[in-house]
Write an enzyme that holds these catalytic residues in place. Sequence first.
Site, PDB file in Angstrom:
ATOM      1  N   ASP A 192      22.279  46.930  43.012  1.00 45.71           N
ATOM      2  CA  ASP A 192      22.698  46.652  41.779  1.00 45.71           C
ATOM      3  C   ASP A 192      21.925  45.505  40.749  1.00 45.71           C
ATOM      4  O   ASP A 192      22.922  44.504  40.227  1.00 45.71           O
ATOM      5  CB  ASP A 192      24.320  46.566  42.113  1.00 45.71           C
ATOM      6  CG  ASP A 192      25.627  47.628  42.578  1.00 45.71           C
ATOM      7  OD1 ASP A 192      25.073  48.125  42.198  1.00 45.71           O
ATOM      8  OD2 ASP A 192      26.606  47.416  43.170  1.00 45.71           O
ATOM      9  N   GLY A 205      19.749  46.032  39.037  1.00 48.97           N
ATOM     10  CA  GLY A 205      19.225  46.866  37.970  1.00 48.97           C
ATOM     11  C   GLY A 205      17.784  47.117  38.071  1.00 48.97           C
ATOM     12  O   GLY A 205      16.731  47.450  37.138  1.00 48.97           O
ATOM     13  N   LYS A 206      17.494  47.533  38.835  1.00 47.27           N
ATOM     14  CA  LYS A 206      16.524  49.292  39.777  1.00 47.27           C
ATOM     15  C   LYS A 206      16.291  50.195  38.494  1.00 47.27           C
ATOM     16  O   LYS A 206      15.701  50.012  38.067  1.00 47.27           O
ATOM     17  CB  LYS A 206      16.505  49.150  41.371  1.00 47.27           C
ATOM     18  CG  LYS A 206      16.836  48.250  41.879  1.00 47.27           C
ATOM     19  CD  LYS A 206      16.963  48.650  43.464  1.00 47.27           C
ATOM     20  CE  LYS A 206      18.196  49.680  43.805  1.00 47.27           C
ATOM     21  NZ  LYS A 206      19.951  48.577  43.765  1.00 47.27           N
ATOM     22  N   ALA A 234      24.358  55.618  45.807  1.00 49.95           N
ATOM     23  CA  ALA A 234      23.367  55.045  44.540  1.00 49.95           C
ATOM     24  C   ALA A 234      24.044  55.246  43.237  1.00 49.95           C
ATOM     25  O   ALA A 234      24.907  56.180  42.919  1.00 49.95           O
ATOM     26  CB  ALA A 234      21.662  55.328  44.862  1.00 49.95           C
ATOM     27  N   GLY A 235      23.656  54.019  42.462  1.00 47.52           N
ATOM     28  CA  GLY A 235      24.482  54.009  41.195  1.00 47.52           C
ATOM     29  C   GLY A 235      23.259  53.387  40.382  1.00 47.52           C
ATOM     30  O   GLY A 235      23.329  51.994  40.422  1.00 47.52           O
ATOM     31  N   HIS A 236      22.415  53.953  39.846  1.00 50.04           N
ATOM     32  CA  HIS A 236      21.594  53.433  38.889  1.00 50.04           C
ATOM     33  C   HIS A 236      21.609  53.425  37.219  1.00 50.04           C
ATOM     34  O   HIS A 236      21.546  54.635  36.886  1.00 50.04           O
ATOM     35  CB  HIS A 236      20.091  53.397  39.129  1.00 50.04           C
ATOM     36  CG  HIS A 236      19.725  53.214  40.502  1.00 50.04           C
ATOM     37  ND1 HIS A 236      18.727  53.904  40.963  1.00 50.04           N
ATOM     38  CD2 HIS A 236      20.489  52.686  41.452  1.00 50.04           C
ATOM     39  CE1 HIS A 236      18.394  53.272  42.737  1.00 50.04           C
ATOM     40  NE2 HIS A 236      19.345  52.438  42.503  1.00 50.04           N
ATOM     41  N   GLN A 269      20.071  50.731  46.973  1.00 54.11           N
ATOM     42  CA  GLN A 269      20.463  49.723  47.646  1.00 54.11           C
ATOM     43  C   GLN A 269      19.471  48.253  47.503  1.00 54.11           C
ATOM     44  O   GLN A 269      19.034  48.316  47.108  1.00 54.11           O
ATOM     45  CB  GLN A 269      21.029  49.580  49.514  1.00 54.11           C
ATOM     46  CG  GLN A 269      22.029  50.918  49.244  1.00 54.11           C
ATOM     47  CD  GLN A 269      21.901  52.451  49.246  1.00 54.11           C
ATOM     48  OE1 GLN A 269      20.549  53.253  49.648  1.00 54.11           O
ATOM     49  NE2 GLN A 269      22.125  53.271  48.277  1.00 54.11           N
ATOM     50  N   ARG A 311      32.439  43.187  42.197  1.00 59.25           N
ATOM     51  CA  ARG A 311      31.142  43.199  42.348  1.00 59.25           C
ATOM     52  C   ARG A 311      31.288  41.378  42.632  1.00 59.25           C
ATOM     53  O   ARG A 311      31.806  40.735  42.175  1.00 59.25           O
ATOM     54  CB  ARG A 311      29.526  42.975  41.992  1.00 59.25           C
ATOM     55  CG  ARG A 311      29.811  44.822  42.190  1.00 59.25           C
ATOM     56  CD  ARG A 311      27.741  44.247  41.307  1.00 59.25           C
ATOM     57  NE  ARG A 311      27.905  46.208  40.607  1.00 59.25           N
ATOM     58  CZ  ARG A 311      26.622  46.390  40.115  1.00 59.25           C
ATOM     59  NH1 ARG A 311      26.563  45.585  38.712  1.00 59.25           N
ATOM     60  NH2 ARG A 311      26.972  47.510  39.245  1.00 59.25           N
ATOM     61  N   LYS A 348      19.324  40.099  34.359  1.00 64.55           N
ATOM     62  CA  LYS A 348      20.119  39.793  33.704  1.00 64.55           C
ATOM     63  C   LYS A 348      19.905  37.740  33.674  1.00 64.55           C
ATOM     64  O   LYS A 348      21.190  37.079  34.231  1.00 64.55           O
ATOM     65  CB  LYS A 348      21.034  39.459  35.106  1.00 64.55           C
ATOM     66  CG  LYS A 348      21.300  41.572  35.112  1.00 64.55           C
ATOM     67  CD  LYS A 348      22.432  42.246  35.655  1.00 64.55           C
ATOM     68  CE  LYS A 348      23.763  42.531  34.777  1.00 64.55           C
ATOM     69  NZ  LYS A 348      24.627  42.801  35.535  1.00 64.55           N
TER      70      LYS A 348
HETATM   71  P1  GDP Z   1      20.468  49.173  40.839  1.00 68.91           P
HETATM   72  O1  GDP Z   1      21.837  49.771  41.427  1.00 68.91           O
HETATM   73  O2  GDP Z   1      19.525  47.852  40.884  1.00 68.91           O
HETATM   74  O3  GDP Z   1      20.216  50.040  38.924  1.00 68.91           O
HETATM   75  O4  GDP Z   1      21.793  48.253  38.919  1.00 68.91           O
HETATM   76  P2  GDP Z   1      23.219  48.928  39.051  1.00 68.91           P
HETATM   77  O5  GDP Z   1      23.310  50.112  37.680  1.00 68.91           O
HETATM   78  O6  GDP Z   1      23.897  49.068  39.660  1.00 68.91           O
HETATM   79  O7  GDP Z   1      23.595  47.454  38.064  1.00 68.91           O
HETATM   80  C1  GDP Z   1      23.276  47.213  36.785  1.00 68.91           C
HETATM   81  C2  GDP Z   1      23.729  46.187  35.317  1.00 68.91           C
HETATM   82  O8  GDP Z   1      23.614  45.486  35.144  1.00 68.91           O
HETATM   83  C3  GDP Z   1      24.272  47.724  34.674  1.00 68.91           C
HETATM   84  O9  GDP Z   1      24.935  47.492  33.992  1.00 68.91           O
HETATM   85  C4  GDP Z   1      22.641  47.506  34.137  1.00 68.91           C
HETATM   86  O10 GDP Z   1      23.192  48.526  32.458  1.00 68.91           O
HETATM   87  C5  GDP Z   1      22.920  46.067  33.725  1.00 68.91           C
HETATM   88  N1  GDP Z   1      21.725  44.892  33.759  1.00 68.91           N
HETATM   89  C6  GDP Z   1      20.443  45.691  34.130  1.00 68.91           C
HETATM   90  N2  GDP Z   1      19.546  44.489  33.456  1.00 68.91           N
HETATM   91  C7  GDP Z   1      20.530  43.766  32.783  1.00 68.91           C
HETATM   92  C8  GDP Z   1      19.846  42.301  31.897  1.00 68.91           C
HETATM   93  O11 GDP Z   1      18.256  42.038  31.918  1.00 68.91           O
HETATM   94  N3  GDP Z   1      20.742  41.638  31.757  1.00 68.91           N
HETATM   95  C9  GDP Z   1      21.899  42.837  31.470  1.00 68.91           C
HETATM   96  N4  GDP Z   1      23.201  41.979  30.620  1.00 68.91           N
HETATM   97  N5  GDP Z   1      22.302  43.831  31.821  1.00 68.91           N
HETATM   98  C10 GDP Z   1      21.585  43.825  32.836  1.00 68.91           C
HETATM   99  P1  IMO Z   2      22.439  50.452  44.429  1.00 66.63           P
HETATM  100  O1  IMO Z   2      21.443  51.541  44.407  1.00 66.63           O
HETATM  101  C1  IMO Z   2      25.090  48.022  46.149  1.00 66.63           C
HETATM  102  C2  IMO Z   2      27.033  49.320  50.199  1.00 66.63           C
HETATM  103  C3  IMO Z   2      28.552  49.032  49.995  1.00 66.63           C
HETATM  104  C4  IMO Z   2      29.120  48.984  51.608  1.00 66.63           C
HETATM  105  C5  IMO Z   2      27.860  49.203  51.817  1.00 66.63           C
HETATM  106  C6  IMO Z   2      27.671  50.907  52.949  1.00 66.63           C
HETATM  107  O2  IMO Z   2      22.929  51.274  43.146  1.00 66.63           O
HETATM  108  O3  IMO Z   2      21.793  49.392  44.120  1.00 66.63           O
HETATM  109  P2  IMO Z   2      27.538  52.852  52.210  1.00 66.63           P
HETATM  110  O4  IMO Z   2      28.621  54.318  51.019  1.00 66.63           O
HETATM  111  O5  IMO Z   2      26.044  53.008  51.929  1.00 66.63           O
HETATM  112  O6  IMO Z   2      27.808  53.303  53.753  1.00 66.63           O
HETATM  113  O7  IMO Z   2      27.869  51.536  51.931  1.00 66.63           O
HETATM  114  O8  IMO Z   2      26.966  49.435  50.929  1.00 66.63           O
HETATM  115  N1  IMO Z   2      26.310  50.067  49.147  1.00 66.63           N
HETATM  116  C7  IMO Z   2      25.382  49.532  47.874  1.00 66.63           C
HETATM  117  N2  IMO Z   2      25.691  47.854  47.234  1.00 66.63           N
HETATM  118  N3  IMO Z   2      25.038  48.805  45.837  1.00 66.63           N
HETATM  119  C8  IMO Z   2      24.308  49.869  46.103  1.00 66.63           C
HETATM  120  O9  IMO Z   2      23.603  50.872  46.475  1.00 66.63           O
HETATM  121  C9  IMO Z   2      25.505  50.455  47.800  1.00 66.63           C
HETATM  122  N4  IMO Z   2      24.947  51.264  48.336  1.00 66.63           N
HETATM  123  C10 IMO Z   2      25.767  51.428  49.284  1.00 66.63           C
HETATM  124  O10 IMO Z   2      29.051  48.923  49.385  1.00 66.63           O
HETATM  125  O11 IMO Z   2      28.997  47.604  51.449  1.00 66.63           O
HETATM  126 MG    MG Z   3      23.730  50.195  41.874  1.00 69.66          MG
END
Ligand code: GDP
Ligand code: IMO
Ligand code: MG
Length: 431
Positions: free
Chosen positions: A15, A17-18, A41-43, A226, A307, A333
Amino acid sequence: MYSKNIIIIGTQWGDEGKGKIVDMLTDHVQGVVRFQGGNNAGHTLVIDGHKTVLRLLPSGVLRDNVHCFIGNGVVVSPSALVNEITDLEKNGVSVSDRLHLSQSCSVILPYHVALDQTRENSRNSKAIGTTGRGIGPAYEDKVARRGIRVVDLLHPERLAERLQKVAHHHNFMLEHYYQVETIPYEAVLEELLHSADILKPMVADVSAILSELNQKNANLLFEGAQGTYLDVDHGTYPFVTSSNTTAGAASAGSGFGPLNFNHVLGITKTYVTRVGAGPFPTELKDALGAYIATKGHEFGSVTGRPRRCGWFDAVMMRRSAQLNSLTGLCMTKLDVLDELKTLRICTGYKHRGETLTIFPADTEILCECQPIYEDHPGWQTSTFGIQTYEDLPKNARAYLERISELVEVPISIVSTGPGREDTIIISHPFG
Ligand code: GDP
Ligand code: IMO
Ligand code: MG
């Protein structure tokens, strides 16, 4: 013409910010490739204020003409993939003509989801906190060599025969070991055949297409899911996911030769977060941690779980830089820290009277570590949306420069908000 193939890696616990950065960089690429993980994953992408969360589809999908690849290292839930494609197509994004799904991907079955959730429930307070998407059990079947692969979906008879064996194996465990309901094989087969009909035209030899694109000097971006410390070998085992999340996985998980990569960009939060259980030396379990979580909207994009938040940890980052051969950092961030009076950076760990400057490989030792901090004055003014490095407050620059010095990797990009445009590019990875 010289092509560049770049790996994007999360350097912490996910998470970072990928998704935002991959989306932003895809105006320079012909293809974006996922190579491990699955719909755990949740991007998140924010374009013109509109938010999209991608789980399996590469974060290049919102750019027209970018080819999207799901490499062999990804575990794919066919129904989840069909739903994600359908949702995007309903919103006018064409996906099926640009998506290439490796025939060698392992398939996540409803048995895997049931086992993942049942096991987590039975662990009670010792739970890993998985996303419950069946990721672990699907990878187990892959290495046990009994898994179903995407190519099997194209051959109904072969699929039926293999599925019957897998179903028997898992239903036995569900019924006799966990004492929960079994899942009828016929219903699973029907659902798989339905998804297979939709996915069939997208199934491809991904490795061969990537090699062809490379020969034509295309730029390719490999999108890690991840983060480094969730890596099944190098992470905080057993509080990890079930795949290799470090840069080396980009080659194995896509079939693209290792000498083709030119850069590894480490996406790094300016603080640290973790979702799920496991050690976290710089965690802030107080009001400040709660403040950062609120300001940074730190809630899981897949499960909505809060988180855990903490100070920037240079010890873990130094190891991350080595594990991934990081050639550049993207610090995200920064704006979340705007109001803090003082910021802390962890520069070492205290362990039983000794000072550690190397992140311990043994999770038990990590659990006993106390962070050693240095303090930095905050900037207490908004950096939100700033696009030029010189426009950042002096203290923000000093904070970033100290991080770069401690990690020994230059900063290429700074992110100052969730939108594509909220970005400072110091040196463009495709420049
Ligand atoms: P990922 O899994 O690495 O793609 O990251 P996530 O999308 O799960 O979580 C990152 C969160 O931070 C998302 O809600 C993005 O929209 C947000 N985000 C990314 N970059 C920035 C930043 O520079 N500032 C702020 N405030 N939010 C950001
Ligand atoms: P992105 O790509 C953050 C964590 C879960 C748990 C552990 C194992 O959005 O960064 P799993 O379901 O993979 O067997 O869970 O890994 N986890 C993540 N944490 N970002 C993710 O993906 C994650 N994918 C799995 O919370 O601790
Ligand atoms: Mg994510």
